[in-house]
Design a protein around this motif. Structure first.
Motif, PDB file in Angstrom:
ATOM      1  N   VAL A  18      -3.695   3.029  12.999  1.00 24.76           N
ATOM      2  CA  VAL A  18      -2.673   2.129  12.446  1.00 24.76           C
ATOM      3  C   VAL A  18      -1.500   2.110  13.430  1.00 24.76           C
ATOM      4  CG1 VAL A  18      -1.138   1.656  10.495  1.00 24.76           C
ATOM      5  CG2 VAL A  18      -3.336   2.768  10.108  1.00 24.76           C
ATOM      6  N   LYS A  19      -1.390   1.063  14.220  1.00 27.56           N
ATOM      7  CA  LYS A  19      -0.361   1.010  15.256  1.00 27.56           C
ATOM      8  C   LYS A  19       1.023   0.839  14.637  1.00 27.56           C
ATOM      9  CE  LYS A  19      -3.363  -0.666  18.921  1.00 27.56           C
ATOM     10  NZ  LYS A  19      -3.608  -1.711  19.928  1.00 27.56           N
ATOM     11  N   VAL A  20       1.956   1.706  15.033  1.00 27.07           N
ATOM     12  CA  VAL A  20       3.320   1.698  14.474  1.00 27.07           C
ATOM     13  C   VAL A  20       3.975   0.342  14.685  1.00 27.07           C
ATOM     14  CG1 VAL A  20       5.623   2.718  14.638  1.00 27.07           C
ATOM     15  CG2 VAL A  20       3.595   4.185  14.765  1.00 27.07           C
ATOM     16  N   ASP A  21       3.849  -0.215  15.881  1.00 26.04           N
ATOM     17  CA  ASP A  21       4.504  -1.497  16.201  1.00 26.04           C
ATOM     18  C   ASP A  21       3.952  -2.658  15.395  1.00 26.04           C
ATOM     19  OD1 ASP A  21       6.127  -0.255  18.019  1.00 26.04           O
ATOM     20  OD2 ASP A  21       4.893  -0.742  19.768  1.00 26.04           O
ATOM     21  N   PRO A  25       6.562  -4.186  11.020  1.00 24.46           N
ATOM     22  CA  PRO A  25       6.902  -5.543  10.570  1.00 24.46           C
ATOM     23  C   PRO A  25       6.241  -5.920   9.237  1.00 24.46           C
ATOM     24  CG  PRO A  25       6.389  -5.558  12.912  1.00 24.46           C
ATOM     25  CD  PRO A  25       6.008  -4.210  12.392  1.00 24.46           C
ATOM     26  N   VAL A  26       5.030  -5.414   9.018  1.00 27.39           N
ATOM     27  CA  VAL A  26       4.330  -5.697   7.754  1.00 27.39           C
ATOM     28  C   VAL A  26       5.072  -5.027   6.594  1.00 27.39           C
ATOM     29  CG1 VAL A  26       2.172  -5.430   6.473  1.00 27.39           C
ATOM     30  CG2 VAL A  26       2.114  -5.914   8.922  1.00 27.39           C
ATOM     31  N   ILE A  27       5.517  -3.777   6.806  1.00 29.71           N
ATOM     32  CA  ILE A  27       6.270  -3.060   5.767  1.00 29.71           C
ATOM     33  C   ILE A  27       7.601  -3.754   5.512  1.00 29.71           C
ATOM     34  CG2 ILE A  27       7.414  -0.883   5.182  1.00 29.71           C
ATOM     35  CD1 ILE A  27       5.248   0.570   6.791  1.00 29.71           C
ATOM     36  N   GLU A  28       8.275  -4.182   6.578  1.00 27.84           N
ATOM     37  CA  GLU A  28       9.565  -4.872   6.431  1.00 27.84           C
ATOM     38  C   GLU A  28       9.423  -6.142   5.595  1.00 27.84           C
ATOM     39  OE1 GLU A  28      11.762  -3.490  10.604  1.00 27.84           O
ATOM     40  OE2 GLU A  28      10.572  -5.329  10.548  1.00 27.84           O
ATOM     41  N   VAL A 113       1.645  -0.628   1.106  1.00 24.56           N
ATOM     42  CA  VAL A 113       1.305  -1.387   2.320  1.00 24.56           C
ATOM     43  C   VAL A 113       0.434  -0.539   3.242  1.00 24.56           C
ATOM     44  CG1 VAL A 113       2.246  -2.416   4.435  1.00 24.56           C
ATOM     45  CG2 VAL A 113       3.334  -2.877   2.229  1.00 24.56           C
ATOM     46  N   LEU A 114       0.804   0.719   3.411  1.00 32.02           N
ATOM     47  CA  LEU A 114       0.047   1.609   4.288  1.00 32.02           C
ATOM     48  C   LEU A 114      -1.377   1.831   3.775  1.00 32.02           C
ATOM     49  CD1 LEU A 114       2.727   4.283   5.238  1.00 32.02           C
ATOM     50  CD2 LEU A 114       1.605   2.676   6.782  1.00 32.02           C
ATOM     51  N   ILE A 115      -1.503   2.040   2.453  1.00 33.81           N
ATOM     52  CA  ILE A 115      -2.833   2.251   1.871  1.00 33.81           C
ATOM     53  C   ILE A 115      -3.714   1.023   2.112  1.00 33.81           C
ATOM     54  CG2 ILE A 115      -4.107   2.474  -0.306  1.00 33.81           C
ATOM     55  CD1 ILE A 115      -1.773   4.266  -1.294  1.00 33.81           C
ATOM     56  N   GLN A 116      -3.139  -0.160   1.875  1.00 32.97           N
ATOM     57  CA  GLN A 116      -3.883  -1.401   2.078  1.00 32.97           C
ATOM     58  C   GLN A 116      -4.274  -1.579   3.545  1.00 32.97           C
ATOM     59  OE1 GLN A 116      -5.117  -3.444  -0.112  1.00 32.97           O
ATOM     60  NE2 GLN A 116      -5.934  -4.856   1.412  1.00 32.97           N
ATOM     61  N   LYS A 117      -3.321  -1.290   4.426  1.00 33.88           N
ATOM     62  CA  LYS A 117      -3.584  -1.446   5.862  1.00 33.88           C
ATOM     63  C   LYS A 117      -4.667  -0.476   6.329  1.00 33.88           C
ATOM     64  CE  LYS A 117      -2.600  -3.478   9.775  1.00 33.88           C
ATOM     65  NZ  LYS A 117      -2.854  -4.917   9.968  1.00 33.88           N
ATOM     66  N   ILE A 121      -8.241  -1.437   8.033  1.00 31.46           N
ATOM     67  CA  ILE A 121      -8.657  -0.898   9.330  1.00 31.46           C
ATOM     68  C   ILE A 121      -9.998  -0.181   9.211  1.00 31.46           C
ATOM     69  CG2 ILE A 121      -8.118   0.889  11.048  1.00 31.46           C
ATOM     70  CD1 ILE A 121      -5.163   0.042  10.751  1.00 31.46           C
ATOM     71  N   GLU A 122     -10.160   0.584   8.135  1.00 32.42           N
ATOM     72  CA  GLU A 122     -11.420   1.303   7.947  1.00 32.42           C
ATOM     73  C   GLU A 122     -12.579   0.333   7.729  1.00 32.42           C
ATOM     74  OE1 GLU A 122     -10.513   4.039   4.810  1.00 32.42           O
ATOM     75  OE2 GLU A 122      -9.872   5.614   6.207  1.00 32.42           O
ATOM     76  N   LYS A 123     -12.320  -0.763   6.995  1.00 33.69           N
ATOM     77  CA  LYS A 123     -13.350  -1.787   6.808  1.00 33.69           C
ATOM     78  C   LYS A 123     -13.707  -2.431   8.142  1.00 33.69           C
ATOM     79  CE  LYS A 123     -12.294  -3.093   2.021  1.00 33.69           C
ATOM     80  NZ  LYS A 123     -11.724  -4.167   1.159  1.00 33.69           N
ATOM     81  N   GLU A 124     -12.674  -2.700   8.959  1.00 32.79           N
ATOM     82  CA  GLU A 124     -12.901  -3.321  10.262  1.00 32.79           C
ATOM     83  C   GLU A 124     -13.704  -2.386  11.169  1.00 32.79           C
ATOM     84  OE1 GLU A 124     -13.028  -6.285  12.938  1.00 32.79           O
ATOM     85  OE2 GLU A 124     -12.153  -6.452  10.928  1.00 32.79           O
TER      86      GLU A 124
END
Length: 344
Positions: A18-21, A25-28, A113-117, A121-124
């Motif tokens: 999960v890239k911080v950058d 923005p998604v969390i914001e 948001v983090l859980i969803q992300k 990512i795991e699905k991808e």
């Protein structure tokens, strides 16, 4: 949120990719929606996560106007100059908001948001991993069997092998291991969806590649496969090395290689023939297991031929329900008229 939050994100980047950058923005954006839902109403809000401290900074975006009609969206020049000394009519100024009451909601929102992300990512990653199986043979564990399908497990994923994709007449047992051909891997809301079969020609080719190293290394080449699942398959092969017999390579010493393939085919017969550019040789070989006396080419342009066999080979050449002759015609691309020698 604070510096620990940023450190947690960096750890997620290492462990989950999960890239911080990308996630900040998604969390914001999610925090803006959450704030407006609970506090902001029609306010234009900007929320920034400080990249150095991890703290949340929230601002109300206000247009500088002469006469304020909507204090949620507008601000007078006099008040704007207190915020930004260079403000002028028409500008947008940022008024810092007190978000102490928003802290708990912000933390919950960021977590969601983090859980969803992470799930995305795991699905991808799962999709990338299993999509490599497309076009290949793989081993599957049979989890359960119904009258219409078998639920099978490939790696950690379960998928369904519909009855129409079984080899006709076969019985698949729970807890057994079977080979399947992966037709495709598709993206699905629940994760990768694997489409499998046991009845196409590629299934046979995949089995050959598993059992015959010369095919995998391209020394022996599979030219064409024709199949009537559950009944008979014909495979034409050729060698790219004059020292290697392509048919012998597929059969193996004492038939060990072809035996392993037949075991997977539930009694379906398989003929391995040597490909030839000479249509007479090819047609004669394609009619195996029957012995052919002669092949006559009747019309090269329309690919019509007549095959002469002894009377006791006629039924073998034609096959039950005409399947041997039918498959030979498909394999060679020639029309084949089979006649016993006494009728010529």
């Amino acid at each position: 949120m604070n510096l620990d939050f940023l450190q947690a994100l960096e750890q997620l980047e290492e462990e989950k990719g999960v890239k911080v950058d990308e996630i900040i923005p998604v969390i914001e954006k999610a925090l803006i929606s959450a704030y407006k839902k609970d506090f902001g109403g029609e306010k234009n809000v900007e929320i920034i996560i400080n990249r150095q401290t991890g703290e949340i900074e929230a601002y109300q975006l206000l247009e500088v106007v002469e006469n304020v009609e909507n204090p949620n969206l507008q601000i007078s020049l006099e008040e704007a100059l207190k915020i930004n000394s260079s403000a002028k009519i028409g500008d947008i100024v940022k008024k810092r908001l007190n978000i102490k009451k928003f802290g708990r909601i912000a933390a919950q929102t960021a977590k969601q948001v983090l859980i969803q992300k992470i799930r995305e990512i795991e699905k991808e990653k799962q999709f990338e991993k299993y999509s490599e199986l497309a076009g290949k043979i793989t081993t599957a564990e049979v989890v359960r069997v119904t009258k219409d399908w078998a639920d099978i497990r490939i790696g950690k994923l379960e998928t369904r092998l519909p009855k129409k994709e079984w080899i006709p007449g076969e019985e698949i047992q729970p807890a057994s291991l079977i080979k399947v051909y992966v037709k495709d891997v598709k993206k699905d809301k629940k994760g990768p969806k694997i489409l499998v079969t046991r009845i196409n020609e590629e299934f046979i080719k995949g089995l050959l590649e598993l059992e015959v190293p010369e095919i995998e290394s391209k020394v022996v080449e599979v030219v064409k496969i024709v199949r009537e699942p559950g009944i008979r398959t014909k495979v034409a092969v050729k060698s790219n090395n004059p020292k290697v017999d392509p048919v012998g390579a597929c059969i193996g010493e004492e038939g060990i290689r072809i035996a392993a393939i037949l075991k997977e085919l539930n009694g379906e017969k398989i003929d391995i023939i040597k490909w030839s550019d000479d249509p007479k040789e090819l047609i004669a070989s394609a009619l195996q297991p029957a012995n052919v006396i002669e092949v006559e080419i009747l019309d090269y342009e329309n690919k019509a031929s007549r095959v002469i066999v002894s009377p006791n080979q006629l039924s073998l050449a034609i096959g039950k329900g005409g399947q041997n002759a039918r498959l030979a015609a498909k394999l060679t691309g020639w029309k084949i008229d089979i006649k016993p020698i006494m009728n010529v």
